[in-house]
Design a protein around this motif. Structure first.
Motif, PDB file in Angstrom:
ATOM      1  N   LYS A  35       0.837  -1.202   0.000  1.00 50.09           N
ATOM      2  CA  LYS A  35       0.000   0.000   0.000  1.00 50.09           C
ATOM      3  C   LYS A  35       0.869   1.249   0.000  1.00 50.09           C
ATOM      4  CE  LYS A  35      -4.120  -1.816   2.341  1.00 50.09           C
ATOM      5  NZ  LYS A  35      -4.922  -1.778   3.592  1.00 50.09           N
ATOM      6  N   ARG A  39       1.055   3.953  -2.992  1.00 45.64           N
ATOM      7  CA  ARG A  39       0.718   5.348  -2.711  1.00 45.64           C
ATOM      8  C   ARG A  39       1.798   6.299  -3.207  1.00 45.64           C
ATOM      9  NH1 ARG A  39      -0.870   4.532   2.024  1.00 45.64           N
ATOM     10  NH2 ARG A  39       1.076   4.914   3.161  1.00 45.64           N
ATOM     11  N   ASN A  46      -1.605  -3.181  -5.179  1.00 50.99           N
ATOM     12  CA  ASN A  46      -1.340  -4.022  -4.009  1.00 50.99           C
ATOM     13  C   ASN A  46      -1.709  -5.459  -4.359  1.00 50.99           C
ATOM     14  OD1 ASN A  46      -1.160  -5.330  -1.570  1.00 50.99           O
ATOM     15  ND2 ASN A  46      -2.603  -4.010  -0.474  1.00 50.99           N
TER      16      ASN A  46
END
Length: 218
Positions: A35, A39, A46
């Protein structure tokens, strides 16, 4: 990609024979990393999200809890006229009547015992570093104060609450926190003394507290 994650999960489950809870915890850790990478643009997606995680029974924990009668026997087993006995009585009370984890018990400072709106309370550093304050059982507060009075470090507010009673082989200072494993040994010692066999640990104190709370509608 997700195929590598699937292969890893299968190795843990079929070859290493890891517990379902262990597999879920490891996959959760990897998912958190992915994650983060997604990001910040280092990963497209993911891949753990596509992998089925093993099911665990959340209704029935694997940690043994004490019966109400056995919990009372353990609470009252340590001597009430020695420093070690009073310390152990206070430790067991914090575990069984407040429900703290063994690491939380070991990390307590003298100044963490305080009054909040007229109630005896403990400041606690929770798992993950979160700070909390809990109103505590009156007997727990009484036992802590009795221990501090005999141990004579009640004025050392920034010092450890529960301390080893003697220097160890490494000649460490007695003004230090007990290790969480030592909290575990205190529980096992007194559980064994009342005839309870293996299978119980310091985690059993928290399990007992939670079970009792649920039985009383909490």
């Amino acid at each position: 990609d997700h195929r590598a994650v699937i292969a890893w999960e299968r190795i843990m489950r079929e070859i290493d024979q890891s517990a379902p809870s262990t597999i879920r915890r490891r996959l959760a850790a990897l998912s958190s990393l992915m994650k983060h990478l997604t990001r910040h643009g280092h990963l497209a997606k993911n891949h753990v999200a596509e992998v089925e995680r093993p099911v665990i029974n959340r209704e029935e924990g694997s940690t043994l809890a004490f019966s109400t009668a056995d919990a009372r026997k353990i609470l009252d087993h340590p001597a009430d006229d020695t420093t070690e006995g009073l310390r152990d009585r206070a430790i067991l009370s914090v575990g069984l009547q407040v429900g703290l984890r063994r690491a939380e018990i070991a990390a307590l400072k003298v100044g963490d015992l305080h009054q909040n709106r007229g109630y005896d309370s403990l400041r606690v550093v929770r798992k993950g570093g979160r700070r909390d304050a809990l109103a505590i059982h009156p007997q727990t507060a009484q036992r802590i104060r009795a221990y501090l009075e005999l141990a004579k470090h009640g004025d050392d507010l920034d010092g450890p609450l529960f301390r080893p009673l003697s220097r160890n082989r490494k000649m460490q200072e007695t003004r230090r926190h007990m290790h969480p494993d030592a909290i575990d040994r205190v529980l096992r010692k007194h559980a064994g003394a009342i005839g309870l066999g293996r299978g119980y640990s310091a985690h059993s104190m928290r399990a007992t507290f939670i079970t009792t709370a649920l039985e009383n509608g909490a």
